[in-house]
Design a protein around this motif. Structure first.
Motif, PDB file in Angstrom:
ATOM      1  N   LEU A 162       0.839  -1.204   0.000  1.00 29.45           N
ATOM      2  CA  LEU A 162       0.000   0.000   0.000  1.00 29.45           C
ATOM      3  C   LEU A 162       0.871   1.250   0.000  1.00 29.45           C
ATOM      4  O   LEU A 162       0.668   2.164  -0.805  1.00 29.45           O
ATOM      5  N   VAL A 163       1.843   1.290   0.897  1.00 23.16           N
ATOM      6  CA  VAL A 163       2.723   2.449   1.008  1.00 23.16           C
ATOM      7  C   VAL A 163       3.463   2.672  -0.305  1.00 23.16           C
ATOM      8  O   VAL A 163       3.494   3.787  -0.842  1.00 23.16           O
ATOM      9  N   GLY A 164       4.057   1.616  -0.854  1.00 21.93           N
ATOM     10  CA  GLY A 164       4.824   1.740  -2.095  1.00 21.93           C
ATOM     11  C   GLY A 164       4.007   2.274  -3.247  1.00 21.93           C
ATOM     12  O   GLY A 164       4.475   3.131  -4.017  1.00 21.93           O
ATOM     13  N   SER A 165       2.772   1.805  -3.374  1.00 20.19           N
ATOM     14  CA  SER A 165       1.947   2.251  -4.501  1.00 20.19           C
ATOM     15  C   SER A 165       1.383   3.652  -4.288  1.00 20.19           C
ATOM     16  O   SER A 165       1.227   4.414  -5.239  1.00 20.19           O
ATOM     17  N   CYS A 166       1.117   4.026  -3.040  1.00 21.11           N
ATOM     18  CA  CYS A 166       0.511   5.343  -2.771  1.00 21.11           C
ATOM     19  C   CYS A 166       1.514   6.495  -2.835  1.00 21.11           C
ATOM     20  O   CYS A 166       1.175   7.581  -3.288  1.00 21.11           O
ATOM     21  N   ILE A 167       2.737   6.247  -2.368  1.00 22.16           N
ATOM     22  CA  ILE A 167       3.657   7.377  -2.226  1.00 22.16           C
ATOM     23  C   ILE A 167       4.334   7.773  -3.535  1.00 22.16           C
ATOM     24  O   ILE A 167       4.776   8.907  -3.682  1.00 22.16           O
ATOM     25  N   TYR A 168       4.407   6.872  -4.484  1.00 20.56           N
ATOM     26  CA  TYR A 168       5.176   7.117  -5.709  1.00 20.56           C
ATOM     27  C   TYR A 168       4.752   8.411  -6.412  1.00 20.56           C
ATOM     28  O   TYR A 168       5.541   9.344  -6.569  1.00 20.56           O
ATOM     29  N   SER A 169       3.507   8.485  -6.809  1.00 25.52           N
ATOM     30  CA  SER A 169       3.026   9.670  -7.535  1.00 25.52           C
ATOM     31  C   SER A 169       2.904  10.881  -6.623  1.00 25.52           C
ATOM     32  O   SER A 169       3.074  12.016  -7.062  1.00 25.52           O
ATOM     33  N   SER A 170       2.626  10.627  -5.362  1.00 23.41           N
ATOM     34  CA  SER A 170       2.482  11.733  -4.419  1.00 23.41           C
ATOM     35  C   SER A 170       3.812  12.453  -4.221  1.00 23.41           C
ATOM     36  O   SER A 170       3.878  13.687  -4.229  1.00 23.41           O
ATOM     37  N   ILE A 171       4.894  11.703  -4.066  1.00 25.54           N
ATOM     38  CA  ILE A 171       6.216  12.315  -3.871  1.00 25.54           C
ATOM     39  C   ILE A 171       6.731  12.929  -5.163  1.00 25.54           C
ATOM     40  O   ILE A 171       7.216  14.063  -5.185  1.00 25.54           O
ATOM     41  N   LEU A 172       6.631  12.200  -6.261  1.00 25.36           N
ATOM     42  CA  LEU A 172       7.252  12.661  -7.507  1.00 25.36           C
ATOM     43  C   LEU A 172       6.443  13.736  -8.225  1.00 25.36           C
ATOM     44  O   LEU A 172       7.017  14.646  -8.828  1.00 25.36           O
ATOM     45  N   TYR A 173       5.123  13.630  -8.165  1.00 26.74           N
ATOM     46  CA  TYR A 173       4.283  14.524  -8.976  1.00 26.74           C
ATOM     47  C   TYR A 173       3.215  15.261  -8.179  1.00 26.74           C
ATOM     48  O   TYR A 173       2.377  15.948  -8.767  1.00 26.74           O
ATOM     49  N   LYS A 183      -0.075  11.699   3.964  1.00 25.44           N
ATOM     50  CA  LYS A 183       0.366  10.909   5.120  1.00 25.44           C
ATOM     51  C   LYS A 183      -0.724  10.616   6.148  1.00 25.44           C
ATOM     52  O   LYS A 183      -0.897   9.446   6.539  1.00 25.44           O
ATOM     53  N   PRO A 184      -1.484  11.604   6.638  1.00 29.54           N
ATOM     54  CA  PRO A 184      -2.484  11.282   7.670  1.00 29.54           C
ATOM     55  C   PRO A 184      -3.501  10.232   7.220  1.00 29.54           C
ATOM     56  O   PRO A 184      -3.880   9.352   7.992  1.00 29.54           O
ATOM     57  N   TYR A 185      -3.922  10.316   5.952  1.00 28.18           N
ATOM     58  CA  TYR A 185      -4.883   9.339   5.429  1.00 28.18           C
ATOM     59  C   TYR A 185      -4.230   7.965   5.273  1.00 28.18           C
ATOM     60  O   TYR A 185      -4.856   6.935   5.573  1.00 28.18           O
ATOM     61  N   LEU A 186      -2.993   7.971   4.836  1.00 26.52           N
ATOM     62  CA  LEU A 186      -2.262   6.720   4.687  1.00 26.52           C
ATOM     63  C   LEU A 186      -2.100   6.033   6.037  1.00 26.52           C
ATOM     64  O   LEU A 186      -2.318   4.822   6.166  1.00 26.52           O
ATOM     65  N   TYR A 187      -1.771   6.803   7.072  1.00 18.37           N
ATOM     66  CA  TYR A 187      -1.560   6.218   8.394  1.00 18.37           C
ATOM     67  C   TYR A 187      -2.869   5.726   9.007  1.00 18.37           C
ATOM     68  O   TYR A 187      -2.891   4.710   9.704  1.00 18.37           O
ATOM     69  N   LYS A 188      -3.964   6.415   8.736  1.00 16.70           N
ATOM     70  CA  LYS A 188      -5.277   5.921   9.186  1.00 16.70           C
ATOM     71  C   LYS A 188      -5.594   4.589   8.511  1.00 16.70           C
ATOM     72  O   LYS A 188      -6.145   3.666   9.139  1.00 16.70           O
TER      73      LYS A 188
END
Length: 200
Positions: A162-173, A183-188
């Motif tokens: 989940l983390v790997g797929s969610c953060i890719y586009s968020s960090i890069l684009y 982050k808050p939604y991911l951690y929930k």
């Protein structure tokens, strides 16, 4: 460790480091095995002692580099004395995200394969993971779970994927949102996954 064994380790490390530099500058499609061995200063036959092809070395590089990310996160977690498996998981995830935010070249190389090494360890106990770090990380994160969590390895696999797929586009684009907003939604969601795996 004998001299011959040291030389083997040095040659393998040289191939891995050279391949990483070429893959991240030229791209995997524009990098040949000849390019890798020439820059590493080893014979082509030496390459095939350690790797099947350039995709095999890429996968081993991903496992090696992500293992190092998790190992570094675990060391910082231990330094700060974080206790409780839920807190440890969230600390390590956050640390890895911050490290990849600071190293976008590595993130682009890993792509969405953050859990590659962990999935092989977690889902098939007969598979030998090349990098022992990932097993150490997994075992450390999963200590003190006891019988509280059903199938903790599968739980960790799902969280890391989940983390790997969610953060890719968020960090890069910054898509769909910037990483600090995500982050808050991911951690929930991670907390929800943990709750779903708790034994009744």
């Amino acid at each position: 460790m004998g001299k011959a064994e040291e030389n083997k380790i040095l040659k393998r490390e040289s191939l891995l480091n050279t391949a990483f530099n070429l893959f991240t500058t030229k791209g995997i499609n524009n990098t040949s095995i000849s390019d890798i061995v020439e820059q590493a200063g080893v014979a082509k036959g030496t390459f095939y002692l350690y790797f099947k092809d350039k995709y095999d070395i890429r996968n081993k590089l991903i496992i090696h580099r992500t293992s190092t990310l998790f190992e570094n996160a675990m060391n910082r977690m231990k330094e700060q004395g974080v206790v409780g498996y839920r807190e440890r998981i969230l600390f390590v995830v956050n640390d890895v995200i911050d490290a990849l935010t600071d190293d976008k070249v590595l993130l682009m190389f890993i792509s969405k394969n953050l859990g590659l090494g962990f999935s092989r360890y977690a889902l098939d106990s007969n598979v030998m993971v090349e990098d022992s770090y990932i097993k150490d990380v997994a075992d450390s994160l999963l200590t003190d779970i006891g019988n509280e969590i059903a199938n903790p390895k599968l739980m960790m696999y799902m969280i890391i994927e989940l983390v790997g797929s969610c953060i890719y586009s968020s960090i890069l684009y910054s898509q769909p949102v910037e990483i600090n907003e995500l982050k808050p939604y991911l951690y929930k969601t991670i907390n929800s996954i943990i709750d779903q795996f708790k034994c009744d």
